[in-house]
Design a protein around this motif. Structure first.
Motif, PDB file in Angstrom:
ATOM      1  N   UNK A   1      -2.593  -6.377  -2.804  1.00  0.00           N
ATOM      2  CA  UNK A   1      -3.788  -5.807  -2.239  1.00  0.00           C
ATOM      3  C   UNK A   1      -4.558  -6.944  -1.580  1.00  0.00           C
ATOM      4  N   UNK A   2      -5.083  -6.674  -0.396  1.00  0.00           N
ATOM      5  CA  UNK A   2      -5.871  -7.674   0.304  1.00  0.00           C
ATOM      6  C   UNK A   2      -6.820  -6.995   1.284  1.00  0.00           C
ATOM      7  N   UNK A   3      -7.749  -7.788   1.781  1.00  0.00           N
ATOM      8  CA  UNK A   3      -8.675  -7.322   2.814  1.00  0.00           C
ATOM      9  C   UNK A   3      -8.268  -8.004   4.111  1.00  0.00           C
ATOM     10  N   UNK A   4      -8.152  -7.230   5.176  1.00  0.00           N
ATOM     11  CA  UNK A   4      -7.791  -7.775   6.484  1.00  0.00           C
ATOM     12  C   UNK A   4      -8.832  -7.350   7.504  1.00  0.00           C
ATOM     13  N   UNK A  14      -3.614 -10.228   8.514  1.00  0.00           N
ATOM     14  CA  UNK A  14      -3.127 -10.575   7.183  1.00  0.00           C
ATOM     15  C   UNK A  14      -1.629 -10.342   7.165  1.00  0.00           C
ATOM     16  N   UNK A  15      -0.872 -11.403   6.943  1.00  0.00           N
ATOM     17  CA  UNK A  15       0.576 -11.241   6.894  1.00  0.00           C
ATOM     18  C   UNK A  15       1.085 -11.177   5.454  1.00  0.00           C
ATOM     19  N   UNK A  16       0.197 -11.354   4.487  1.00  0.00           N
ATOM     20  CA  UNK A  16       0.603 -11.335   3.089  1.00  0.00           C
ATOM     21  C   UNK A  16       1.201 -10.015   2.658  1.00  0.00           C
ATOM     22  N   UNK A  17       0.592  -8.908   3.079  1.00  0.00           N
ATOM     23  CA  UNK A  17       1.100  -7.589   2.698  1.00  0.00           C
ATOM     24  C   UNK A  17       2.473  -7.352   3.306  1.00  0.00           C
ATOM     25  N   UNK A  18       2.646  -7.759   4.553  1.00  0.00           N
ATOM     26  CA  UNK A  18       3.935  -7.606   5.228  1.00  0.00           C
ATOM     27  C   UNK A  18       4.997  -8.441   4.511  1.00  0.00           C
ATOM     28  N   UNK A  77      -2.984  -2.064   0.911  1.00  0.00           N
ATOM     29  CA  UNK A  77      -2.329  -1.887  -0.385  1.00  0.00           C
ATOM     30  C   UNK A  77      -0.830  -1.764  -0.125  1.00  0.00           C
ATOM     31  N   UNK A  78      -0.095  -2.798  -0.536  1.00  0.00           N
ATOM     32  CA  UNK A  78       1.357  -2.823  -0.355  1.00  0.00           C
ATOM     33  C   UNK A  78       2.027  -2.307  -1.621  1.00  0.00           C
ATOM     34  N   UNK A  79       2.921  -1.352  -1.466  1.00  0.00           N
ATOM     35  CA  UNK A  79       3.687  -0.800  -2.579  1.00  0.00           C
ATOM     36  C   UNK A  79       5.160  -1.072  -2.307  1.00  0.00           C
ATOM     37  N   UNK A  80       5.653  -2.198  -2.840  1.00  0.00           N
ATOM     38  CA  UNK A  80       7.037  -2.619  -2.580  1.00  0.00           C
ATOM     39  C   UNK A  80       8.045  -1.626  -3.144  1.00  0.00           C
ATOM     40  N   UNK A  82       7.960   1.547  -3.145  1.00  0.00           N
ATOM     41  CA  UNK A  82       8.144   2.665  -2.220  1.00  0.00           C
ATOM     42  C   UNK A  82       8.224   2.210  -0.758  1.00  0.00           C
ATOM     43  N   UNK A  83       8.208   0.888  -0.535  1.00  0.00           N
ATOM     44  CA  UNK A  83       8.317   0.312   0.812  1.00  0.00           C
ATOM     45  C   UNK A  83       7.265   0.907   1.752  1.00  0.00           C
ATOM     46  N   UNK A  84       6.020   0.900   1.298  1.00  0.00           N
ATOM     47  CA  UNK A  84       4.938   1.513   2.067  1.00  0.00           C
ATOM     48  C   UNK A  84       3.704   0.614   2.037  1.00  0.00           C
ATOM     49  N   UNK A  85       2.973   0.634   3.131  1.00  0.00           N
ATOM     50  CA  UNK A  85       1.689  -0.053   3.229  1.00  0.00           C
ATOM     51  C   UNK A  85       0.636   0.999   3.522  1.00  0.00           C
ATOM     52  N   UNK A  86      -0.413   1.026   2.710  1.00  0.00           N
ATOM     53  CA  UNK A  86      -1.516   1.954   2.938  1.00  0.00           C
ATOM     54  C   UNK A  86      -2.720   1.124   3.364  1.00  0.00           C
ATOM     55  N   UNK A  87      -3.350   1.547   4.453  1.00  0.00           N
ATOM     56  CA  UNK A  87      -4.477   0.830   5.033  1.00  0.00           C
ATOM     57  C   UNK A  87      -5.701   1.741   4.973  1.00  0.00           C
ATOM     58  N   UNK A  88      -6.729   1.260   4.272  1.00  0.00           N
ATOM     59  CA  UNK A  88      -7.962   2.043   4.120  1.00  0.00           C
ATOM     60  C   UNK A  88      -9.099   1.344   4.853  1.00  0.00           C
ATOM     61  N   UNK A  89      -9.778   2.041   5.778  1.00  0.00           N
ATOM     62  CA  UNK A  89     -10.969   1.462   6.390  1.00  0.00           C
ATOM     63  C   UNK A  89     -12.097   1.376   5.359  1.00  0.00           C
ATOM     64  N   UNK A  90     -13.029   0.492   5.594  1.00  0.00           N
ATOM     65  CA  UNK A  90     -14.113   0.262   4.639  1.00  0.00           C
ATOM     66  C   UNK A  90     -14.862   1.540   4.254  1.00  0.00           C
ATOM     67  N   UNK A  91     -15.208   2.436   5.186  1.00  0.00           N
ATOM     68  CA  UNK A  91     -15.905   3.663   4.772  1.00  0.00           C
ATOM     69  C   UNK A  91     -15.083   4.519   3.797  1.00  0.00           C
ATOM     70  N   UNK A  92     -13.754   4.538   3.951  1.00  0.00           N
ATOM     71  CA  UNK A  92     -12.906   5.302   3.028  1.00  0.00           C
ATOM     72  C   UNK A  92     -12.942   4.684   1.642  1.00  0.00           C
ATOM     73  N   UNK A  93     -12.925   3.350   1.567  1.00  0.00           N
ATOM     74  CA  UNK A  93     -12.997   2.659   0.279  1.00  0.00           C
ATOM     75  C   UNK A  93     -14.338   2.951  -0.384  1.00  0.00           C
TER      76      UNK A  93
END
Length: 111
Positions: A1-4, A14-18, A77-80, A82-93
């Motif tokens: 999990x990270x903030x980009x 942010x390349x950490x999630x990738x 939010x990287x979920x290895x 399930x091989x998926x990346x979920x990206x939440x904008x700040x208002x959604x968080x």
């Protein structure tokens, strides 16, 4: 999990999630909007391609639908498993946190 931070071209800085997912240049990605969050899967039939420098780029139509512009902070939010990346904008968080905190207050009142 990270903030980009989102740059003007839609690239998430942010390349950490990738890296955590093991995605690399040339991988095909399926990008789906779910409410105001973005779900990205690596799939052979994906329309989008990971660029030479492995950053995730959100297409302009997705950025508009999420209501984000350059400089927006996004929760990645990287979920290895399930091989998926979920990206939440700040208002959604913020909305998720408000709902969670309200549920805590309701639970405490019921005790």
């Amino acid at each position: 999990m990270s903030i980009a931070v989102l740059d003007a071209g839609g690239r998430l800085q942010d390349r950490g999630a990738v890296a955590a997912l093991g995605w690399s240049a040339g991988d095909r990605l399926l990008i789906t909007l779910v409410q105001t969050s973005v779900v990205i899967h690596r799939r052979a039939d994906g329309v989008f391609v990971m660029p030479r420098k492995p950053y995730v780029c959100l297409p302009a139509t997705v950025r508009r639908a999420c209501g984000v512009d350059a400089g927006a902070r996004m929760l990645l939010v990287a979920d290895a498993e399930h091989d998926v990346l979920v990206v939440h904008p700040e208002p959604a968080v913020q909305a998720m946190l408000r709902t969670f905190h309200a549920s805590l207050a309701t639970t405490e009142e019921a005790s």
